[in-house]
Design a protein around this motif. Structure first.
Motif, PDB file in Angstrom:
ATOM      1  N   SER A   1      52.767  49.751  38.841  1.00 15.64           N
ATOM      2  CA  SER A   1      53.846  49.659  37.690  1.00 15.64           C
ATOM      3  C   SER A   1      54.755  48.388  37.890  1.00 15.64           C
ATOM      4  O   SER A   1      55.720  48.248  36.813  1.00 15.64           O
ATOM      5  CB  SER A   1      54.942  50.970  37.947  1.00 15.64           C
ATOM      6  N   VAL A   2      54.603  47.806  39.012  1.00 16.61           N
ATOM      7  CA  VAL A   2      55.647  46.701  39.357  1.00 16.61           C
ATOM      8  C   VAL A   2      55.460  45.453  38.215  1.00 16.61           C
ATOM      9  O   VAL A   2      54.417  45.398  37.561  1.00 16.61           O
ATOM     10  CB  VAL A   2      55.290  46.104  40.608  1.00 16.61           C
ATOM     11  N   SER A   3      56.355  45.076  37.638  1.00 20.21           N
ATOM     12  CA  SER A   3      56.500  43.920  36.600  1.00 20.21           C
ATOM     13  C   SER A   3      56.347  42.806  37.170  1.00 20.21           C
ATOM     14  O   SER A   3      56.207  42.337  38.394  1.00 20.21           O
ATOM     15  CB  SER A   3      57.890  43.817  36.018  1.00 20.21           C
ATOM     16  N   LYS A   4      55.567  41.734  36.225  1.00 20.35           N
ATOM     17  CA  LYS A   4      55.257  40.320  36.623  1.00 20.35           C
ATOM     18  C   LYS A   4      56.693  39.775  37.181  1.00 20.35           C
ATOM     19  O   LYS A   4      56.419  38.792  37.955  1.00 20.35           O
ATOM     20  CB  LYS A   4      54.657  39.737  35.421  1.00 20.35           C
ATOM     21  N   ALA A   5      57.647  39.676  36.784  1.00 22.83           N
ATOM     22  CA  ALA A   5      58.751  39.263  37.052  1.00 22.83           C
ATOM     23  C   ALA A   5      59.197  39.542  38.525  1.00 22.83           C
ATOM     24  O   ALA A   5      59.748  38.683  39.294  1.00 22.83           O
ATOM     25  CB  ALA A   5      60.189  39.457  36.207  1.00 22.83           C
TER      26      ALA A   5
ATOM     27  N   ASN B   1      37.436  51.501  39.140  1.00 27.98           N
ATOM     28  CA  ASN B   1      38.294  51.067  38.065  1.00 27.98           C
ATOM     29  C   ASN B   1      39.738  50.958  37.945  1.00 27.98           C
ATOM     30  O   ASN B   1      40.465  50.085  37.490  1.00 27.98           O
ATOM     31  CB  ASN B   1      37.887  52.124  36.842  1.00 27.98           C
ATOM     32  N   LEU B   2      40.464  51.756  38.912  1.00 31.14           N
ATOM     33  CA  LEU B   2      41.622  51.791  39.099  1.00 31.14           C
ATOM     34  C   LEU B   2      42.086  50.488  39.750  1.00 31.14           C
ATOM     35  O   LEU B   2      43.143  49.757  39.494  1.00 31.14           O
ATOM     36  CB  LEU B   2      42.289  52.946  40.013  1.00 31.14           C
ATOM     37  N   VAL B   3      41.215  50.286  40.749  1.00 34.27           N
ATOM     38  CA  VAL B   3      41.719  49.023  41.688  1.00 34.27           C
ATOM     39  C   VAL B   3      41.541  47.821  40.874  1.00 34.27           C
ATOM     40  O   VAL B   3      42.413  46.824  40.911  1.00 34.27           O
ATOM     41  CB  VAL B   3      40.945  49.032  42.966  1.00 34.27           C
ATOM     42  N   LYS B   4      40.355  47.677  39.976  1.00 32.29           N
ATOM     43  CA  LYS B   4      40.311  46.609  39.127  1.00 32.29           C
ATOM     44  C   LYS B   4      41.175  46.469  38.156  1.00 32.29           C
ATOM     45  O   LYS B   4      41.856  45.264  37.793  1.00 32.29           O
ATOM     46  CB  LYS B   4      38.999  46.875  38.377  1.00 32.29           C
ATOM     47  N   ASN B   5      42.110  47.546  37.275  1.00 31.05           N
ATOM     48  CA  ASN B   5      43.190  47.466  36.658  1.00 31.05           C
ATOM     49  C   ASN B   5      44.331  46.751  37.323  1.00 31.05           C
ATOM     50  O   ASN B   5      44.906  45.896  36.699  1.00 31.05           O
ATOM     51  CB  ASN B   5      43.339  48.809  36.094  1.00 31.05           C
TER      52      ASN B   5
ATOM     53  N   GLY C   1      46.211  38.607  35.398  1.00 26.34           N
ATOM     54  CA  GLY C   1      45.421  37.764  34.853  1.00 26.34           C
ATOM     55  C   GLY C   1      44.053  37.441  35.501  1.00 26.34           C
ATOM     56  O   GLY C   1      43.113  36.720  35.138  1.00 26.34           O
ATOM     57  N   THR C   2      43.775  38.103  36.826  1.00 24.41           N
ATOM     58  CA  THR C   2      42.388  37.741  37.435  1.00 24.41           C
ATOM     59  C   THR C   2      41.434  38.756  36.943  1.00 24.41           C
ATOM     60  O   THR C   2      41.754  40.046  36.676  1.00 24.41           O
ATOM     61  CB  THR C   2      42.589  38.212  38.858  1.00 24.41           C
ATOM     62  N   THR C   3      40.335  38.103  37.040  1.00 23.03           N
ATOM     63  CA  THR C   3      39.001  38.931  36.676  1.00 23.03           C
ATOM     64  C   THR C   3      38.215  39.206  37.883  1.00 23.03           C
ATOM     65  O   THR C   3      37.964  38.308  38.525  1.00 23.03           O
ATOM     66  CB  THR C   3      38.379  38.188  35.903  1.00 23.03           C
ATOM     67  N   LEU C   4      37.996  40.492  38.101  1.00 22.01           N
ATOM     68  CA  LEU C   4      37.309  40.880  39.201  1.00 22.01           C
ATOM     69  C   LEU C   4      35.778  40.779  38.991  1.00 22.01           C
ATOM     70  O   LEU C   4      35.334  41.141  37.949  1.00 22.01           O
ATOM     71  CB  LEU C   4      37.634  42.119  39.803  1.00 22.01           C
ATOM     72  N   ILE C   5      34.918  39.963  39.944  1.00 25.80           N
ATOM     73  CA  ILE C   5      33.415  39.964  39.893  1.00 25.80           C
ATOM     74  C   ILE C   5      33.052  40.606  41.228  1.00 25.80           C
ATOM     75  O   ILE C   5      33.377  40.201  42.326  1.00 25.80           O
ATOM     76  CB  ILE C   5      32.998  38.731  39.714  1.00 25.80           C
ATOM     77  N   GLU C   6      32.039  40.999  41.063  1.00 26.25           N
ATOM     78  CA  GLU C   6      31.188  41.692  42.441  1.00 26.25           C
ATOM     79  C   GLU C   6      30.413  40.370  43.017  1.00 26.25           C
ATOM     80  O   GLU C   6      30.298  39.409  42.289  1.00 26.25           O
ATOM     81  CB  GLU C   6      30.115  42.555  42.158  1.00 26.25           C
TER      82      GLU C   6
END
Length: 312
Positions: free
Chosen positions: A103-107, A169-173, A179-184
């Protein structure tokens, strides 16, 4: 094969999926509630986690003590015990900070995870794609904050898939919020090739301090004075795709606050002798550990292949 036989064949997989879903359904509401708490209260819970993990359960205490004794033989038993206790307190902090990431904001995250020389990567990303190396040190979970400062490149993080697909899926989210895309790991080469063909500038983040499988060990090197197999994948990829290699050195300033400094290992990997980039990375990790060992992830069995190096 009849339908009934097919059902029996897939029953273990179906039951496993149901169990994974039940565990997730039970755990997620609690994780979400914790993520809503203010940081001050979060660290009160972290102190409770420390007491449970360290004092009551003794979670992986034997592994931690063995690792500390192997890696820091020059420290006295009293010093290592002090490091051990500090590590478990930090372990609790990182665990709760990861939950807070829901829940932490980007700011807020930008305020808590800062960079001393972000201009370095902002300059280098305009020239070509980058491999960013860092160990399980300080708060690696918040390292994706770098994507909030980078404008020209697409951010990727190479990761090991979690067995429970719902938590995966939670960790990926959580990790992709910034803005990071996770790849195996197995997807990395394909993604790099595709980005190069399409001329997409990218930054690929690697946590490369874990021990590779013994059957896949290609290169052995001393890490904290002990010869172990080390991952050479990032170096191989850097040479093959001509990628700049950076190291990210992260310090824990105080609870909930981290500061990262970027260091160039090479901008022309093809000119580096084989394994030199990997060696430079290992030396940087060692330097960090020696500066403040309590922030390294000592529960990993990093030295489990000690004494198994092939004879020269």
């Amino acid at each position: 094969m009849g339908r009934r036989a097919e059902i029996w064949l897939y029953l273990p997989e179906i039951l496993r999926d149901i169990m994974q879903l039940l565990v997730f359904i039970l755990a997620y509401p609690l994780l979400w509630i914790i993520s809503q708490l203010p940081f001050r209260l979060l660290y009160v819970i972290s102190d409770v986690v420390y007491f449970i993990l360290y004092k009551l359960i003794g979670y992986r205490k034997k592994t931690v003590r063995t690792n500390l004794k192997l890696a820091l033989p020059e420290r006295s038993a009293e010093e290592r015990l002090c490091i051990e206790k500090k590590f478990y307190r930090h372990f609790g902090d990182v665990f709760l900070e990861m939950i807070k990431s829901l829940s932490v904001s980007k700011a807020e995250i930008k305020k808590r995870y800062t960079f001393t020389n972000i201009e370095l990567i902002q300059k280098l990303e305009k020239e070509k794609s980058i491999i960013l190396l860092f160990p399980h040190y300080a708060n690696w979970e918040w390292s994706s904050t770098i994507n909030l400062y980078v404008t020209s490149s697409k951010g990727y993080a190479v990761y090991q898939r979690i067995q429970n697909k719902y938590f995966n899926n939670l960790v990926k989210n959580i990790r992709e919020k910034n803005g990071t895309t996770l790849i195996e790991t197995r997807e990395t080469i394909k993604v790099i090739r595709k980005n190069q063909i399409n001329k997409v500038p990218a930054i690929y983040g690697f946590l490369s301090d874990q021990s590779p499988q013994l059957s896949k060990a290609v290169y052995w090197q001393e890490f904290m004075g002990i010869k172990v197999p080390v991952h050479i994948g990032p170096e191989v990829l850097a040479k093959r795709a001509d990628l700049t290699v950076l190291y990210m050195h992260t310090e824990k300033i105080k609870r909930g606050y981290y500061r990262a400094t970027l260091k160039t290992l090479t901008t022309s990997p093809a000119t580096n002798p084989n394994y030199q980039i990997t060696d430079m990375y290992i030396r940087e990790v060692e330097k960090q550990i020696k500066e403040a060992p309590e922030y390294y992830f000592w529960t990993h069995k990093r030295w489990k292949h000690k004494g198994k190096a092939p004879k020269d």
